[in-house]
Design a protein around this motif. Sequence first.
Motif, short mmCIF file in Angstrom:
data_model
loop_
_atom_site.label_atom_id
_atom_site.label_comp_id
_atom_site.label_asym_id
_atom_site.label_seq_id
_atom_site.Cartn_x
_atom_site.Cartn_y
_atom_site.Cartn_z
N MET A 16 1.01 -1.16 -0.06
CA MET A 16 0.05 -0.05 -0.03
C MET A 16 0.81 1.24 0.14
N VAL A 17 1.95 1.52 0.89
CA VAL A 17 2.83 2.34 1.20
C VAL A 17 3.44 2.77 -0.56
N ARG A 18 4.16 1.56 -1.02
CA ARG A 18 4.95 1.50 -2.20
C ARG A 18 3.89 1.79 -3.38
N GLU A 19 2.79 1.63 -3.27
CA GLU A 19 1.78 2.08 -4.54
C GLU A 19 1.12 3.37 -4.07
N GLY A 20 1.59 3.93 -3.23
CA GLY A 20 1.20 5.40 -3.10
C GLY A 20 -0.27 5.87 -2.31
N GLU A 21 -0.69 4.77 -1.51
CA GLU A 21 -1.88 4.69 -0.72
C GLU A 21 -1.57 5.25 0.56
N ASP A 22 -2.16 6.40 0.83
CA ASP A 22 -1.73 7.12 2.39
C ASP A 22 -2.46 6.13 3.45
N ALA A 23 -3.36 5.24 3.27
CA ALA A 23 -3.90 4.34 4.20
C ALA A 23 -2.79 3.34 4.62
N GLY A 24 -1.53 3.09 4.01
CA GLY A 24 -0.76 2.16 4.10
C GLY A 24 -0.08 2.57 5.53
N SER A 25 0.25 3.70 5.78
CA SER A 25 0.94 3.78 7.09
C SER A 25 0.00 3.61 8.01
N ILE A 53 7.72 -5.62 11.72
CA ILE A 53 6.54 -4.81 11.25
C ILE A 53 7.11 -3.43 11.09
N ARG A 54 7.64 -2.98 12.20
CA ARG A 54 8.28 -1.42 12.42
C ARG A 54 9.37 -1.18 11.37
N ARG A 55 10.19 -2.14 11.19
CA ARG A 55 11.33 -2.14 10.22
C ARG A 55 10.74 -1.90 8.66
N SER A 56 9.82 -2.98 8.46
CA SER A 56 9.20 -2.72 7.04
C SER A 56 8.76 -1.45 6.80
N HIS A 57 7.81 -0.85 7.88
CA HIS A 57 7.51 0.56 7.47
C HIS A 57 8.46 1.42 7.30
N VAL A 58 9.47 1.49 7.94
CA VAL A 58 10.39 2.25 7.42
C VAL A 58 10.99 1.96 6.22
N LYS A 95 10.40 8.96 0.92
CA LYS A 95 9.76 9.81 2.04
C LYS A 95 10.74 9.75 3.37
N PRO A 96 11.97 10.38 3.18
CA PRO A 96 12.93 10.22 4.14
C PRO A 96 12.65 10.99 5.56
N HIS A 97 11.81 11.97 5.47
CA HIS A 97 11.58 12.91 6.69
C HIS A 97 10.45 11.76 7.39
N ASP A 98 9.37 11.19 6.75
CA ASP A 98 8.41 10.37 7.35
C ASP A 98 9.22 9.18 7.94
N ALA A 99 10.31 8.67 7.01
CA ALA A 99 10.93 7.51 7.58
C ALA A 99 11.66 7.82 9.13
N ARG A 100 12.44 8.70 8.81
CA ARG A 100 12.97 9.30 10.17
C ARG A 100 12.34 9.44 11.33
N ALA A 101 11.14 9.86 11.13
CA ALA A 101 10.03 10.17 12.07
C ALA A 101 9.92 8.65 12.65
N ALA A 102 9.35 7.82 11.63
CA ALA A 102 9.06 6.50 12.19
C ALA A 102 10.18 5.79 12.95
N LEU A 103 11.39 5.97 12.46
CA LEU A 103 12.51 5.25 13.22
C LEU A 103 12.53 6.07 14.74
N ARG A 104 12.35 7.21 14.66
CA ARG A 104 12.19 7.84 16.15
C ARG A 104 10.91 7.41 17.05
N ASP A 105 9.90 7.39 16.27
CA ASP A 105 8.49 7.24 17.08
C ASP A 105 8.77 5.43 17.69
N TYR A 106 9.28 4.54 16.70
CA TYR A 106 9.24 3.20 16.84
C TYR A 106 10.51 2.89 17.99
N GLY A 107 11.30 3.93 18.24
CA GLY A 107 12.47 3.69 19.15
C GLY A 107 13.45 2.90 18.49
#
Length: 832
Positions: A520-529, A545-550, A558-570
């Motif tokens: 979903m994320v790779r196909e551009g669907e906002d609902a993926g995250s 699962i956390r790593r897959s999202h990143v 989307k490096p900004h979102d990826a960095r935020a996910a890395l931080r939020d997931y600890g």
Amino acid sequence: MTIRQAILAGRQRQWALWSSVETAGDELPERDELIHALDLDLQLASLTKELRAEGGLDLKLDPAVERRIRLNEINKRIETLAEQGLEPADPPLPHPHFRERGAQLTQAETFLRSSARLAIVHGGVGTGKTAFLDQLLATRLYDKALIRLDARVARGVWPMVEGAMAQIGANLAVEAISVLGDLNYAQIAPAMGRLLNTVAPRLVLVVENLDEVLDSNQRFIDPQIEAFLTQVAGKDGVKVIVSSRREYLPRSLLKAGGNHPLTSVRMGRFATVETVTNVLDDFFDRGKAGLVEYPATLIDAIDKHPLVAKLAGQILEAEGSGALVDDTFIRQVRNKLHAELVARLVEEPSEAAMLVASELRVAVPASVLEALAGRDSVHSARENDVIYGVHDRRWGELLASIGLFRKRSGTDLMPASARDVEDAARVSHARIAEQLERTYRQDDDPKWIRESYYHRMLSGETEGLSLSAYAGTYYRTELVASAGYCFERGDYGAALKLYDAALTLGALDETALMRRASSMVREGEDAGSEEYFRLVADYPANMGIRRSHVDALLWVNKPHDARAALRDYGLEPEADPWHALQWGRAELGLHNYPRAIELFTALRDKRADDPFVVTYLARALQQFGDLDGAITTLEAGAIDFPDNDVILTSLAQNLERARRDDEAKPLLAKLLEDDAGNARAALSLVRLLLREGDRPGADRVAKRAARQATGRMRTFAFMAQGEVMMAEGQPEAAAEFLRDHIDEDEDVGTLIIDALLRAVERDTDPVTRANMIRKASEVRVKPSMTHNVPVQVVLVRLAVAAKNRAAFDAAIGNLAQTRIQPAELERLRSLW
């Protein structure tokens, strides 16, 4: 109306008539006798299946018909088997190169002779669990019946039940069962119970790779699989052996196994170096090679790992003693690069058989492989141990791939090559399905039909059909498996379509849900995250699962979102090298080069076996202005990974950027000879040839890349065409061509500005020049790219052309904070 349409219309009228007879009441007093004579239930089910295959997916059987089919074609067949009893199994052949494991065999034999019902064989990948089970069953089955299931393939209850019944002599009528909509294990559990009450003391059930059907909380993903396995394990006298990478079993299975202590057999590395030597000697004649002992570098690299020892022995047998002084071979052994080691065993004659076998999930008769790949190729593959034989009661022997071949999916640095794409196209899933259907006509084992469904869904022949209706409940696991196949090969759109279809038939397992969210994320669907956030909450123990999202966020840039996910997931970089790698990728995508360089440099020691660390570090250095440092990094990487096309392509690109054309040109030519679709190499070669004045040669390279490039490589092919157009005196046309053909990309934006500036330099008309400068100034450059040296150099040129002193000073100031060569910075300053 065509003949085909007329036939289908007639068959549909026949279906309607038979359905009315099947559901008729007392108005047909002789209905029972009629149905019995014609076996109408089965005929109607078969016709339903036939019409569904032709698109009639809305045809549904009457509930009463479904109940009769379940009763007659599942329950009665199971109960008939209970009355007949079980024949002793033909034990598998002893493993030809089995070594050591005496203590484990004694432990397992004690279990088989005891009253305990449940045992587990556990260990990491390549530690010999399957070989151990082969040896155990070959020598200690004691005339019992054997059912052997692999949860990697049989990931649903119906594949398991179907496989279990077929192995002990009760083939289910799958052509009838597969059209049933209401199908649940509870409906056959009483019949299975009666069968197990009769045969349990004479039955050994082996379930390999049990962890494939468990979630991260060690629970069964499918409650129906849980019901089946716990019912078997709960019968007195039965022997259930499971293998798994994990040591622990689900609580429900342990409870079903009774009060006996669990027999836990651990498989690890070999205990002694002598065992490694013996394994190597099984394949290689030291005396003939004049060796007293193997080099310590090889023995140390094997590190007593069973699978690596076997692969090393096979390679020595194939290549001779020269492999002992081959640094690449020693590195592959040391880093446990299983697939790379196996690839050395594949010679050209055996390649066709290997390609087909690597696409199959189950062992097949030799006739199937020979029909698809040719007898000579199959023979060569067997000689090279690329495929091997397994014993089968019906066929004598079936052939299987060694299981380590996997087609590489693309990365952000190097999408799947034209050769990878071509190799995949060489294997026709439709032809595989046809051969499996032919096999079913000779041998009514239902697994051939099940596998044919899997390959049909990969063949594209189901386009336009409702996939959920086509597969149905019975073949839902094949729907999920085909989705996984598409995901692993980078076809995320097809994967998402298949996962969504499977989801309408029932819950997906953890891995499937994760891959669906990634698609979903790779196909551009906002609902993926949002789907990822839900999965993280549902499966808190699953770090994957956390790593897959990143990873998915980085894939779609989307490096900004990826960095935020890395931080939020600890996922802190200090905690794990993988976390550090993803942090580095995110910082690189955000053009924070100093931090990216710091992270990747530290990783070079921690992940010496990871070639992508080399390429990411080199990219950060090059974009930060340290071209010499990037080349030095890539040259070292090319020594460590001499066959890695990503590293070699990056090295060639940077040599071309540095104008080291004598070194770059032969490397680029070799890369394009190996893969004509490598448009990154084509772009660099085009630039090099244009500098040499060979415009026709550059044009040929660019056009060939445009024909051969796939996926993300097409961007580089378009850039190469743009370079040729600019060299032909068409810079404005090149800029428009790039705008029309390429999505937003930092390199493309720079190239468009460059094309327009070249147009400015060529034109003498002040109005036209001003228009070109205005268009160049309108090209969007990300604010985060202040330290990207190639971009800032172009912006200096644009500022000079536009006579914009403020923009000039800003670009020069940005460059002063990078690693650009001082002499180059002074040259740029002098342009004002």
